[in-house]
Design a protein around this motif. Structure first.
Motif, PDB file in Angstrom:
ATOM      1  N   LEU A 123       0.918  -1.512  -0.178  1.00  0.00           N
ATOM      2  CA  LEU A 123      -0.325   0.001   0.157  1.00  0.00           C
ATOM      3  C   LEU A 123       0.663   1.350   0.215  1.00  0.00           C
ATOM      4  O   LEU A 123       1.509   1.413   0.347  1.00  0.00           O
ATOM      5  CB  LEU A 123      -1.051   0.022   1.398  1.00  0.00           C
ATOM      6  N   PRO A 124       0.026   2.136  -0.603  1.00  0.00           N
ATOM      7  CA  PRO A 124       1.036   3.625  -0.250  1.00  0.00           C
ATOM      8  C   PRO A 124       0.867   4.069   0.808  1.00  0.00           C
ATOM      9  O   PRO A 124      -0.248   3.607   1.596  1.00  0.00           O
ATOM     10  CB  PRO A 124      -0.310   4.487  -0.877  1.00  0.00           C
ATOM     11  N   LYS A 125       2.478   5.231   1.234  1.00  0.00           N
ATOM     12  CA  LYS A 125       1.784   4.778   2.771  1.00  0.00           C
ATOM     13  C   LYS A 125       0.570   5.995   2.779  1.00  0.00           C
ATOM     14  O   LYS A 125       0.088   6.352   4.223  1.00  0.00           O
ATOM     15  CB  LYS A 125       3.382   6.027   2.808  1.00  0.00           C
ATOM     16  N   ARG A 126      -0.006   7.033   2.100  1.00  0.00           N
ATOM     17  CA  ARG A 126      -1.076   7.199   2.319  1.00  0.00           C
ATOM     18  C   ARG A 126      -2.017   6.511   3.327  1.00  0.00           C
ATOM     19  O   ARG A 126      -3.033   6.717   3.813  1.00  0.00           O
ATOM     20  CB  ARG A 126      -1.878   8.368   0.747  1.00  0.00           C
ATOM     21  N   HIS A 127      -2.237   5.356   2.243  1.00  0.00           N
ATOM     22  CA  HIS A 127      -3.623   4.610   2.581  1.00  0.00           C
ATOM     23  C   HIS A 127      -3.047   3.847   3.819  1.00  0.00           C
ATOM     24  O   HIS A 127      -4.230   3.322   4.461  1.00  0.00           O
ATOM     25  CB  HIS A 127      -3.877   3.252   1.794  1.00  0.00           C
ATOM     26  N   ARG A 128      -1.749   3.559   4.318  1.00  0.00           N
ATOM     27  CA  ARG A 128      -1.304   3.112   5.409  1.00  0.00           C
ATOM     28  C   ARG A 128      -1.311   3.936   6.326  1.00  0.00           C
ATOM     29  O   ARG A 128      -2.006   3.523   7.789  1.00  0.00           O
ATOM     30  CB  ARG A 128       0.006   2.392   5.333  1.00  0.00           C
ATOM     31  N   ALA A 129      -1.834   4.865   6.136  1.00  0.00           N
ATOM     32  CA  ALA A 129      -1.217   5.742   7.525  1.00  0.00           C
ATOM     33  C   ALA A 129      -2.958   6.084   7.591  1.00  0.00           C
ATOM     34  O   ALA A 129      -3.409   6.779   8.723  1.00  0.00           O
ATOM     35  CB  ALA A 129      -1.389   7.380   6.500  1.00  0.00           C
ATOM     36  N   LEU A 130      -4.028   6.144   6.641  1.00  0.00           N
ATOM     37  CA  LEU A 130      -5.780   6.016   7.243  1.00  0.00           C
ATOM     38  C   LEU A 130      -5.498   5.242   7.561  1.00  0.00           C
ATOM     39  O   LEU A 130      -6.997   5.225   8.733  1.00  0.00           O
ATOM     40  CB  LEU A 130      -5.413   6.331   5.611  1.00  0.00           C
ATOM     41  N   ALA A 131      -5.420   3.732   7.230  1.00  0.00           N
ATOM     42  CA  ALA A 131      -5.909   2.529   8.176  1.00  0.00           C
ATOM     43  C   ALA A 131      -5.289   3.030  10.061  1.00  0.00           C
ATOM     44  O   ALA A 131      -6.058   2.454  10.781  1.00  0.00           O
ATOM     45  CB  ALA A 131      -5.146   2.031   7.601  1.00  0.00           C
ATOM     46  N   GLU A 132      -4.059   3.349  10.162  1.00  0.00           N
ATOM     47  CA  GLU A 132      -3.595   3.334  11.227  1.00  0.00           C
ATOM     48  C   GLU A 132      -4.151   4.390  12.285  1.00  0.00           C
ATOM     49  O   GLU A 132      -4.553   4.639  13.228  1.00  0.00           O
ATOM     50  CB  GLU A 132      -2.313   3.976  11.717  1.00  0.00           C
ATOM     51  N   VAL A 133      -4.556   5.106  11.671  1.00  0.00           N
ATOM     52  CA  VAL A 133      -5.499   6.879  12.229  1.00  0.00           C
ATOM     53  C   VAL A 133      -6.344   5.705  12.818  1.00  0.00           C
ATOM     54  O   VAL A 133      -6.976   6.616  13.884  1.00  0.00           O
ATOM     55  CB  VAL A 133      -5.711   7.782  11.392  1.00  0.00           C
ATOM     56  N   VAL A 134      -7.499   5.236  11.565  1.00  0.00           N
ATOM     57  CA  VAL A 134      -9.007   4.898  12.275  1.00  0.00           C
ATOM     58  C   VAL A 134      -8.943   3.593  13.440  1.00  0.00           C
ATOM     59  O   VAL A 134      -9.395   3.781  13.868  1.00  0.00           O
ATOM     60  CB  VAL A 134      -9.742   3.998  10.795  1.00  0.00           C
ATOM     61  N   ALA A 135      -7.412   2.662  13.588  1.00  0.00           N
ATOM     62  CA  ALA A 135      -7.574   2.055  14.401  1.00  0.00           C
ATOM     63  C   ALA A 135      -7.254   2.826  15.598  1.00  0.00           C
ATOM     64  O   ALA A 135      -8.161   2.286  16.370  1.00  0.00           O
ATOM     65  CB  ALA A 135      -6.625   0.756  14.121  1.00  0.00           C
ATOM     66  N   ALA A 136      -6.290   3.633  15.284  1.00  0.00           N
ATOM     67  CA  ALA A 136      -6.384   4.781  16.416  1.00  0.00           C
ATOM     68  C   ALA A 136      -7.863   5.543  17.422  1.00  0.00           C
ATOM     69  O   ALA A 136      -8.261   5.229  18.386  1.00  0.00           O
ATOM     70  CB  ALA A 136      -5.245   5.743  16.284  1.00  0.00           C
ATOM     71  N   GLU A 137      -8.084   5.944  16.393  1.00  0.00           N
ATOM     72  CA  GLU A 137      -9.616   6.321  16.371  1.00  0.00           C
ATOM     73  C   GLU A 137     -10.720   5.733  17.557  1.00  0.00           C
ATOM     74  O   GLU A 137     -10.883   6.069  18.669  1.00  0.00           O
ATOM     75  CB  GLU A 137     -10.277   7.106  14.921  1.00  0.00           C
ATOM     76  N   LEU A 138     -10.812   4.217  16.958  1.00  0.00           N
ATOM     77  CA  LEU A 138     -11.341   3.602  17.159  1.00  0.00           C
ATOM     78  C   LEU A 138     -11.508   2.633  18.607  1.00  0.00           C
ATOM     79  O   LEU A 138     -11.817   2.161  19.525  1.00  0.00           O
ATOM     80  CB  LEU A 138     -11.879   2.062  16.088  1.00  0.00           C
ATOM     81  N   ASP A 139      -9.908   2.824  18.725  1.00  0.00           N
ATOM     82  CA  ASP A 139      -8.764   1.893  19.266  1.00  0.00           C
ATOM     83  C   ASP A 139      -9.258   0.198  19.962  1.00  0.00           C
ATOM     84  O   ASP A 139      -9.724   0.063  20.473  1.00  0.00           O
ATOM     85  CB  ASP A 139      -9.792   2.739  21.427  1.00  0.00           C
ATOM     86  N   ILE A 140      -8.810   0.178  18.543  1.00  0.00           N
ATOM     87  CA  ILE A 140      -8.890  -1.602  18.739  1.00  0.00           C
ATOM     88  C   ILE A 140      -7.681  -2.135  18.181  1.00  0.00           C
ATOM     89  O   ILE A 140      -7.391  -1.412  16.971  1.00  0.00           O
ATOM     90  CB  ILE A 140     -10.105  -1.843  17.318  1.00  0.00           C
ATOM     91  N   ARG A 141      -7.123  -3.115  18.545  1.00  0.00           N
ATOM     92  CA  ARG A 141      -5.493  -3.362  18.732  1.00  0.00           C
ATOM     93  C   ARG A 141      -5.875  -4.611  17.134  1.00  0.00           C
ATOM     94  O   ARG A 141      -4.490  -4.144  16.867  1.00  0.00           O
ATOM     95  CB  ARG A 141      -5.452  -4.392  19.994  1.00  0.00           C
ATOM     96  N   TYR A 142      -6.514  -4.961  16.472  1.00  0.00           N
ATOM     97  CA  TYR A 142      -6.555  -6.124  16.247  1.00  0.00           C
ATOM     98  C   TYR A 142      -7.720  -5.816  15.377  1.00  0.00           C
ATOM     99  O   TYR A 142      -8.773  -5.831  15.371  1.00  0.00           O
ATOM    100  CB  TYR A 142      -6.306  -7.495  16.321  1.00  0.00           C
ATOM    101  N   LEU A 143      -7.815  -4.713  13.983  1.00  0.00           N
ATOM    102  CA  LEU A 143      -8.773  -4.444  12.807  1.00  0.00           C
ATOM    103  C   LEU A 143      -8.491  -5.040  11.833  1.00  0.00           C
ATOM    104  O   LEU A 143      -6.913  -3.946  11.160  1.00  0.00           O
ATOM    105  CB  LEU A 143      -8.585  -2.880  13.029  1.00  0.00           C
ATOM    106  N   GLY A 144      -8.993  -4.733  10.662  1.00  0.00           N
ATOM    107  CA  GLY A 144      -8.951  -5.044   9.088  1.00  0.00           C
ATOM    108  C   GLY A 144     -10.147  -3.699   8.910  1.00  0.00           C
ATOM    109  O   GLY A 144     -11.228  -3.558   9.424  1.00  0.00           O
ATOM    110  N   VAL A 145      -9.634  -2.715   8.432  1.00  0.00           N
ATOM    111  CA  VAL A 145     -10.045  -1.267   7.749  1.00  0.00           C
ATOM    112  C   VAL A 145     -10.457  -1.765   6.090  1.00  0.00           C
ATOM    113  O   VAL A 145      -8.941  -2.025   5.534  1.00  0.00           O
ATOM    114  CB  VAL A 145      -9.223  -0.416   7.857  1.00  0.00           C
TER     115      VAL A 145
END
Length: 290
Positions: A223-245
């Motif tokens: 994945l491009p960095k933009r996509h990876r960063a977005l997925a990581e922000v989502v997991a942090a926002e939802l505070d879920i440790r193991y997540l498919g985005v």
């Protein structure tokens, strides 16, 4: 050796068993549905930690109490991710890009629904998506107000017939020719991603759903960095440790379509180096905190 309770006996169980055993974690199957259980008799097996809270809330409460175990993904994590509209609303509040969406508490007045769709700036076609289902179940596309009306009638009939707890659904914008990505985030970091692709023949037949359970192929991608960063922000926002985005990319725009706190573990070639090392470390940390 640390014992990990896994309530599914499908692909995820098989794919994680040997790699985690090599890292000092024994994976055992904990039955969490379709049983008759004597609650006065102690469990015959013991576990130190559970992987993902069971799909059925009541059974999950029983097995959690009997085995007194923490979960890597908790009941709250599962409920948060399962509520697609809740996720969309939370991400939108944090200025995280999501599709234009209308939430419908079924049954809703049809004229009110049409007015709300227009006010939201949604153009036809639109996608109807049950709020709590998985694997693409119940998703449909409405090409005009008449077909929307027919689909709403269908949803009303289904909900009246079935004893379902969640009768709500989403109406979302249609993103043409979208690339569909499932990004795996583990303990705050992207550890792999796949693009879910339809064959040329499937597209020629008019198919558009990218769910693997509906015949799409999951191909590992970098994945491009933009996509990876977005997925990581989502997991942090939802505070879920193991997540498919799930990300959709169309005409240069990338949005979060939904999340899954019970993502299937794919074959190891589709993950970054060190995936199972990170997974083992997370499991051990959760177990130690209990």
């Amino acid at each position: 050796m640390l014992r990990l309770a896994v309530t599914t006996s499908s692909e995820t169980f098989e794919r994680m068993r040997d790699p985690l055993a090599e890292r000092g974690i024994e994976v055992g199957h904990l039955r969490a549905k379709r049983f008759a259980l004597d609650l006065s008799t102690p469990p015959t097996e013991s576990f130190d930690v559970g992987f993902v809270y069971p799909t059925r809330e009541m059974e999950g409460g029983v097995v959690t109490a009997r085995h007194d175990i923490p979960w890597v993904n908790t009941r709250e994590d599962i409920l948060t991710s399962r509520n697609k509209a809740g996720v969309i609303a939370a991400l939108k509040q944090s200025d995280i890009p999501v599709p234009k969406s209308v939430y419908v508490s079924n049954p809703a007045d049809e004229s009110e629904l049409v007015e709300t769709i227009e006010a939201a700036g949604l153009d036809f076609p639109v996608v109807l998506k049950p709020n709590s289902t998985t694997r693409g179940a119940g998703i449909a596309k409405a090409h005009d107000p008449d077909s929307l009306s027919g689909l709403v009638d269908h949803l009303n009939l289904v909900h009246d017939y079935r004893a379902t707890g969640d009768k709500s659904y989403l109406v979302q914008e249609w993103l043409p020719n979208a690339s569909d990505y499932r990004v795996m985030v583990l303990d705050g970091q992207v550890v792999g991603a796949v693009e879910r692709r339809l064959s040329d023949s499937a597209r020629a037949d008019g198919r558009w759903k990218h769910n693997v359970h509906r015949g799409a192929e999951a191909v590992g991608v970098d994945l491009p960095k933009r996509h990876r960063a977005l997925a990581e922000v989502v997991a942090a926002e939802l505070d879920i440790r193991y997540l498919g985005v799930d990300l959709l990319e169309s005409d240069g725009r990338v949005v979060v379509s939904e999340t899954n706190a019970r993502p299937t573990i794919d074959d190891g070639a589709k993950y970054d180096d060190g995936f199972f090392d990170r997974l083992a470390a997370l499991i051990e940390r959760v177990a130690k905190k209990s």
